[in-house]
Motif scaffolding. Structure first.
Motif, PDB file in Angstrom:
ATOM      1  N   ALA A 130      -4.097   1.609   7.757  1.00  0.00           N
ATOM      2  CA  ALA A 130      -4.871   0.428   8.144  1.00  0.00           C
ATOM      3  C   ALA A 130      -6.028   0.226   7.182  1.00  0.00           C
ATOM      4  CB  ALA A 130      -5.390   0.585   9.567  1.00  0.00           C
ATOM      5  N   ALA A 131      -6.219  -1.008   6.763  1.00  0.00           N
ATOM      6  CA  ALA A 131      -7.302  -1.315   5.830  1.00  0.00           C
ATOM      7  C   ALA A 131      -7.791  -2.728   6.106  1.00  0.00           C
ATOM      8  CB  ALA A 131      -6.819  -1.191   4.386  1.00  0.00           C
ATOM      9  N   ALA A 132      -8.932  -3.042   5.533  1.00  0.00           N
ATOM     10  CA  ALA A 132      -9.470  -4.387   5.692  1.00  0.00           C
ATOM     11  C   ALA A 132      -8.505  -5.398   5.070  1.00  0.00           C
ATOM     12  CB  ALA A 132     -10.834  -4.472   5.016  1.00  0.00           C
ATOM     13  N   ALA A 133      -8.477  -6.588   5.628  1.00  0.00           N
ATOM     14  CA  ALA A 133      -7.580  -7.625   5.125  1.00  0.00           C
ATOM     15  C   ALA A 133      -7.894  -7.942   3.668  1.00  0.00           C
ATOM     16  CB  ALA A 133      -7.730  -8.880   5.978  1.00  0.00           C
ATOM     17  N   VAL A 134      -6.845  -8.171   2.892  1.00  0.00           N
ATOM     18  CA  VAL A 134      -7.031  -8.536   1.481  1.00  0.00           C
ATOM     19  C   VAL A 134      -6.479  -9.937   1.272  1.00  0.00           C
ATOM     20  CG1 VAL A 134      -6.906  -6.156   0.682  1.00  0.00           C
ATOM     21  CG2 VAL A 134      -4.809  -7.490   0.844  1.00  0.00           C
ATOM     22  N   ASP A 135      -6.999 -10.580   0.245  1.00  0.00           N
ATOM     23  CA  ASP A 135      -6.542 -11.923  -0.075  1.00  0.00           C
ATOM     24  C   ASP A 135      -5.151 -11.873  -0.698  1.00  0.00           C
ATOM     25  OD1 ASP A 135      -9.004 -12.901   0.762  1.00  0.00           O
ATOM     26  OD2 ASP A 135      -9.885 -12.652  -1.234  1.00  0.00           O
ATOM     27  N   ASP A 136      -4.520 -13.049  -0.724  1.00  0.00           N
ATOM     28  CA  ASP A 136      -3.260 -13.140  -1.450  1.00  0.00           C
ATOM     29  C   ASP A 136      -3.508 -12.820  -2.921  1.00  0.00           C
ATOM     30  OD1 ASP A 136      -2.246 -13.957   0.911  1.00  0.00           O
ATOM     31  OD2 ASP A 136      -1.866 -16.037   0.315  1.00  0.00           O
ATOM     32  N   ILE A 137      -2.462 -12.348  -3.595  1.00  0.00           N
ATOM     33  CA  ILE A 137      -2.597 -12.046  -5.019  1.00  0.00           C
ATOM     34  C   ILE A 137      -1.599 -12.883  -5.806  1.00  0.00           C
ATOM     35  CG2 ILE A 137      -3.391  -9.690  -4.613  1.00  0.00           C
ATOM     36  CD1 ILE A 137      -0.561  -8.738  -5.307  1.00  0.00           C
ATOM     37  N   VAL A 169      -3.236  -0.537   1.049  1.00  0.00           N
ATOM     38  CA  VAL A 169      -3.605  -1.718   0.255  1.00  0.00           C
ATOM     39  C   VAL A 169      -5.094  -1.946   0.451  1.00  0.00           C
ATOM     40  CG1 VAL A 169      -3.209  -4.172  -0.151  1.00  0.00           C
ATOM     41  CG2 VAL A 169      -1.320  -2.717   0.644  1.00  0.00           C
ATOM     42  N   GLU A 170      -5.817  -1.982  -0.636  1.00  0.00           N
ATOM     43  CA  GLU A 170      -7.267  -2.174  -0.516  1.00  0.00           C
ATOM     44  C   GLU A 170      -7.798  -3.085  -1.612  1.00  0.00           C
ATOM     45  OE1 GLU A 170      -9.131   1.655  -0.927  1.00  0.00           O
ATOM     46  OE2 GLU A 170      -7.469   2.378  -2.153  1.00  0.00           O
ATOM     47  N   LYS A 171      -8.802  -3.829  -1.255  1.00  0.00           N
ATOM     48  CA  LYS A 171      -9.417  -4.746  -2.207  1.00  0.00           C
ATOM     49  C   LYS A 171     -10.513  -4.008  -2.959  1.00  0.00           C
ATOM     50  CE  LYS A 171     -11.558  -9.332  -2.444  1.00  0.00           C
ATOM     51  NZ  LYS A 171     -11.928 -10.529  -1.672  1.00  0.00           N
ATOM     52  N   GLU A 172     -10.390  -3.957  -4.277  1.00  0.00           N
ATOM     53  CA  GLU A 172     -11.387  -3.255  -5.090  1.00  0.00           C
ATOM     54  C   GLU A 172     -12.495  -4.199  -5.539  1.00  0.00           C
ATOM     55  OE1 GLU A 172      -9.826  -0.897  -8.292  1.00  0.00           O
ATOM     56  OE2 GLU A 172      -9.647   0.765  -6.884  1.00  0.00           O
ATOM     57  N   THR A 173     -12.105  -5.320  -6.091  1.00  0.00           N
ATOM     58  CA  THR A 173     -13.063  -6.351  -6.507  1.00  0.00           C
ATOM     59  C   THR A 173     -12.482  -7.699  -6.107  1.00  0.00           C
ATOM     60  OG1 THR A 173     -12.072  -6.731  -8.692  1.00  0.00           O
ATOM     61  CG2 THR A 173     -13.661  -4.913  -8.509  1.00  0.00           C
ATOM     62  N   ASP A 174     -13.179  -8.770  -6.464  1.00  0.00           N
ATOM     63  CA  ASP A 174     -12.679 -10.108  -6.148  1.00  0.00           C
ATOM     64  C   ASP A 174     -11.336 -10.378  -6.824  1.00  0.00           C
ATOM     65  OD1 ASP A 174     -14.839 -10.629  -4.575  1.00  0.00           O
ATOM     66  OD2 ASP A 174     -15.996 -11.637  -6.154  1.00  0.00           O
ATOM     67  N   ASP A 175     -11.082  -9.697  -7.947  1.00  0.00           N
ATOM     68  CA  ASP A 175      -9.870  -9.977  -8.720  1.00  0.00           C
ATOM     69  C   ASP A 175      -8.842  -8.846  -8.685  1.00  0.00           C
ATOM     70  OD1 ASP A 175     -10.973 -12.420  -9.612  1.00  0.00           O
ATOM     71  OD2 ASP A 175     -12.099 -11.367 -11.161  1.00  0.00           O
ATOM     72  N   VAL A 176      -9.170  -7.740  -8.034  1.00  0.00           N
ATOM     73  CA  VAL A 176      -8.288  -6.568  -8.099  1.00  0.00           C
ATOM     74  C   VAL A 176      -7.942  -6.052  -6.706  1.00  0.00           C
ATOM     75  CG1 VAL A 176      -8.033  -4.192  -8.929  1.00  0.00           C
ATOM     76  CG2 VAL A 176      -9.220  -5.874 -10.343  1.00  0.00           C
ATOM     77  N   VAL A 177      -6.648  -5.892  -6.467  1.00  0.00           N
ATOM     78  CA  VAL A 177      -6.146  -5.256  -5.248  1.00  0.00           C
ATOM     79  C   VAL A 177      -5.387  -4.005  -5.669  1.00  0.00           C
ATOM     80  CG1 VAL A 177      -4.523  -5.451  -3.327  1.00  0.00           C
ATOM     81  CG2 VAL A 177      -5.994  -7.374  -3.899  1.00  0.00           C
ATOM     82  N   ARG A 178      -5.689  -2.888  -5.034  1.00  0.00           N
ATOM     83  CA  ARG A 178      -5.035  -1.628  -5.385  1.00  0.00           C
ATOM     84  C   ARG A 178      -4.047  -1.222  -4.291  1.00  0.00           C
ATOM     85  NH1 ARG A 178      -6.132   2.778  -8.701  1.00  0.00           N
ATOM     86  NH2 ARG A 178      -8.103   1.839  -9.334  1.00  0.00           N
ATOM     87  N   ILE A 179      -2.827  -0.901  -4.711  1.00  0.00           N
ATOM     88  CA  ILE A 179      -1.805  -0.362  -3.815  1.00  0.00           C
ATOM     89  C   ILE A 179      -1.612   1.099  -4.178  1.00  0.00           C
ATOM     90  CG2 ILE A 179       0.595  -0.516  -3.050  1.00  0.00           C
ATOM     91  CD1 ILE A 179       0.575  -3.451  -3.912  1.00  0.00           C
ATOM     92  N   THR A 180      -1.782   1.986  -3.216  1.00  0.00           N
ATOM     93  CA  THR A 180      -1.627   3.413  -3.487  1.00  0.00           C
ATOM     94  C   THR A 180      -0.546   4.012  -2.592  1.00  0.00           C
ATOM     95  OG1 THR A 180      -3.366   3.946  -1.887  1.00  0.00           O
ATOM     96  CG2 THR A 180      -4.039   3.718  -4.184  1.00  0.00           C
ATOM     97  N   VAL A 181       0.181   4.974  -3.138  1.00  0.00           N
ATOM     98  CA  VAL A 181       1.205   5.708  -2.398  1.00  0.00           C
ATOM     99  C   VAL A 181       0.883   7.187  -2.505  1.00  0.00           C
ATOM    100  CG1 VAL A 181       3.654   6.296  -2.250  1.00  0.00           C
ATOM    101  CG2 VAL A 181       2.970   3.951  -2.803  1.00  0.00           C
ATOM    102  N   ARG A 182       0.731   7.855  -1.350  1.00  0.00           N
ATOM    103  CA  ARG A 182       0.370   9.280  -1.347  1.00  0.00           C
ATOM    104  C   ARG A 182       1.445  10.085  -0.609  1.00  0.00           C
ATOM    105  NH1 ARG A 182      -4.229   7.255   1.043  1.00  0.00           N
ATOM    106  NH2 ARG A 182      -4.044   8.691   2.805  1.00  0.00           N
ATOM    107  N   ASP A 183       1.750  11.243  -1.149  1.00  0.00           N
ATOM    108  CA  ASP A 183       2.675  12.137  -0.457  1.00  0.00           C
ATOM    109  C   ASP A 183       2.097  13.545  -0.507  1.00  0.00           C
ATOM    110  OD1 ASP A 183       3.916  13.815  -2.726  1.00  0.00           O
ATOM    111  OD2 ASP A 183       4.302  11.781  -3.443  1.00  0.00           O
TER     112      ASP A 183
END
Length: 206
Positions: A130-137, A169-183
């Motif tokens: 769960a993360a804060a809502a992010v804008d469309d990319i 999925v997390e919003k880093e800046t106004d122009d950057v969204v980061r998708i991370t996968v952890r195992d």
């Protein structure tokens, strides 16, 4: 001395020319095989999908489970062939990207659902953090889904039984969204890290 240097230069040129020719033949072979494989694989995957939908009648639970495994594996083979063809297009500069607005949260959710059967086969749970809502990319939907699928399938493959893979999925800046996968698998060995992005590179499965 001049003759020796000339002979050495000619040998180097012949070697470079032959190596270039062999690389071209290899690329043509890989491309041809990939194209020839994709059509029957797509047909097999479609047929298995119809059987899973009970179009040929209700199957017993053991048969349905085996069919599901076969369907998931055929889908993985189709993705592998498509990856090979994509590498060829990238190297020849023929890749076309279709950029448009993408709801990244929805895309990630759909990708996780599409790979859930594969995860269950490895006794691995995939969880969306769960993360804060992010804008469309702005992205190529198919390419982005392909990248996320590859990251998830690798994480699942190398996770221990009853392990968990987390995607966020997390919003880093106004122009950057980061998708991370952890195992929680063994990770990438130090001696292989320099080869991660080489063509068809694969670490020792052990």
């Amino acid at each position: 001395k001049g003759q020796i240097e000339t002979r050495g230069l000619l040998r180097a040129l012949r070697y470079a020319t032959e190596r270039k020719r062999l690389e071209r033949l290899k690329d043509e072979f890989v491309s041809t095989v990939s194209h020839e494989l994709r059509t029957p694989l797509t047909s097999i995957t479609g047929s298995l999908g119809l059987l899973m939908g009970n179009t040929a009648g209700i199957l017993s639970e053991p048969a349905a489970r085996l069919l599901e495994i076969a369907h998931n594996n055929s889908q993985r083979l189709v993705r592998l062939v498509n990856d090979i063809l994509d590498v060829e297009k990238l190297e020849s500069g023929r890749t076309i990207f279709d950029f448009k607005r993408v709801e990244v949260g929805s895309l990630v959710g759909q990708t996780v659902e599409s790979i859930r059967g594969y995860a269950e086969g490895h006794r691995v749970t995939v969880r969306i953090e769960a993360a804060a809502a992010v804008d469309d990319i702005r992205a190529d939907t198919d390419r982005l889904a392909q990248v996320v699928t590859n990251l998830l399938s690798n994480a699942i493959k190398f996770s221990p039984p009853d392990g968990e893979v987390v995607i966020a999925v997390e919003k880093e800046t106004d122009d950057v969204v980061r998708i991370t996968v952890r195992d929680h698998g063994p990770g990438i060995s130090a001696d292989f890290k320099s080869r991660i992005f080489e063509r068809f590179a694969q670490a020792d499965a052990t």
